[in-house]
Write a protein that holds these residues in place. Sequence first.
Motif, PDB file in Angstrom:
ATOM      1  N   ARG A 236       5.747  39.040  15.783  1.00 57.63           N
ATOM      2  CA  ARG A 236       5.494  37.628  16.034  1.00 57.63           C
ATOM      3  C   ARG A 236       3.990  37.374  16.065  1.00 57.63           C
ATOM      4  O   ARG A 236       3.196  38.284  16.340  1.00 57.63           O
TER       5      ARG A 236
ATOM      6  N   VAL B 275       7.531  43.237  18.042  1.00 58.20           N
ATOM      7  CA  VAL B 275       8.548  42.769  18.980  1.00 58.20           C
ATOM      8  C   VAL B 275       9.651  43.808  19.132  1.00 58.20           C
ATOM      9  O   VAL B 275       9.996  44.206  20.242  1.00 58.20           O
TER      10      VAL B 275
ATOM     11  N   VAL C 145       8.073  41.971  25.504  1.00 59.35           N
ATOM     12  CA  VAL C 145       9.409  41.372  25.543  1.00 59.35           C
ATOM     13  C   VAL C 145      10.470  42.358  25.979  1.00 59.35           C
ATOM     14  O   VAL C 145      11.654  42.053  26.005  1.00 59.35           O
TER      15      VAL C 145
ATOM     16  N   ILE D 277      16.949  37.043  21.833  1.00 55.01           N
ATOM     17  CA  ILE D 277      15.904  36.948  22.849  1.00 55.01           C
ATOM     18  C   ILE D 277      16.414  36.067  23.983  1.00 55.01           C
ATOM     19  O   ILE D 277      16.821  34.921  23.752  1.00 55.01           O
TER      20      ILE D 277
ATOM     21  N   LEU E  13      13.717  32.984  27.566  1.00 52.27           N
ATOM     22  CA  LEU E  13      12.495  32.642  26.846  1.00 52.27           C
ATOM     23  C   LEU E  13      11.517  31.900  27.741  1.00 52.27           C
ATOM     24  O   LEU E  13      11.910  31.137  28.623  1.00 52.27           O
TER      25      LEU E  13
ATOM     26  N   GLU F  66       5.307  31.470  26.632  1.00 48.20           N
ATOM     27  CA  GLU F  66       4.485  32.532  26.051  1.00 48.20           C
ATOM     28  C   GLU F  66       5.151  33.197  24.853  1.00 48.20           C
ATOM     29  O   GLU F  66       4.507  33.938  24.109  1.00 48.20           O
ATOM     30  N   ASP F  67       6.438  32.943  24.672  1.00 44.44           N
ATOM     31  CA  ASP F  67       7.148  33.490  23.509  1.00 44.44           C
ATOM     32  C   ASP F  67       6.999  32.600  22.270  1.00 44.44           C
ATOM     33  O   ASP F  67       7.490  32.952  21.201  1.00 44.44           O
TER      34      ASP F  67
ATOM     35  N   TYR G  44       7.982  34.084  14.156  1.00 39.69           N
ATOM     36  CA  TYR G  44       8.619  35.400  14.189  1.00 39.69           C
ATOM     37  C   TYR G  44       8.899  35.846  12.758  1.00 39.69           C
ATOM     38  O   TYR G  44       9.520  35.119  11.983  1.00 39.69           O
TER      39      TYR G  44
END
Length: 123
Positions: free
Chosen positions: A38, A48, A63, A82, A85, A88-89, A93
């Motif tokens: 990402r 990731v 993560v 994921i 969430l 910050e994510d 991607y």
Amino acid sequence: QVRLVESGGGLVQAGGSLRLSCEVSGLTFSLLDMGWFRQAPGKEREYVAGISWSESTSYGYPVKGRLSISRDNTKNTVHLQIDNLSPEDTAVYYCAGKLSRVLSTVANDYDYWGQGTQVTVSS
């Protein structure tokens, strides 16, 4: 023609979940190690998660514990789930693939890349 096409990105509220998918064509998918990276605005691309041809998995530190990578060799697809969430994510991607040697966390080791899918997490 080699193609990696990501899907599943979008806008989600903090605490929510997303499932990203990447469909591969033009390659023998079962021979590939697959990775997800990402890149957030102004930041470097970061690892990731990855899954090898034999379904060994690894996860990046930011993560870890919140996601799961899997593959479906019958559909030439790799998935990334994921959970929980946070803003910050938020990032683009990218799905990436390479012929299997050693599962790698380094972007430069991957030969094939998708165009990316945007994930935006609102607070």
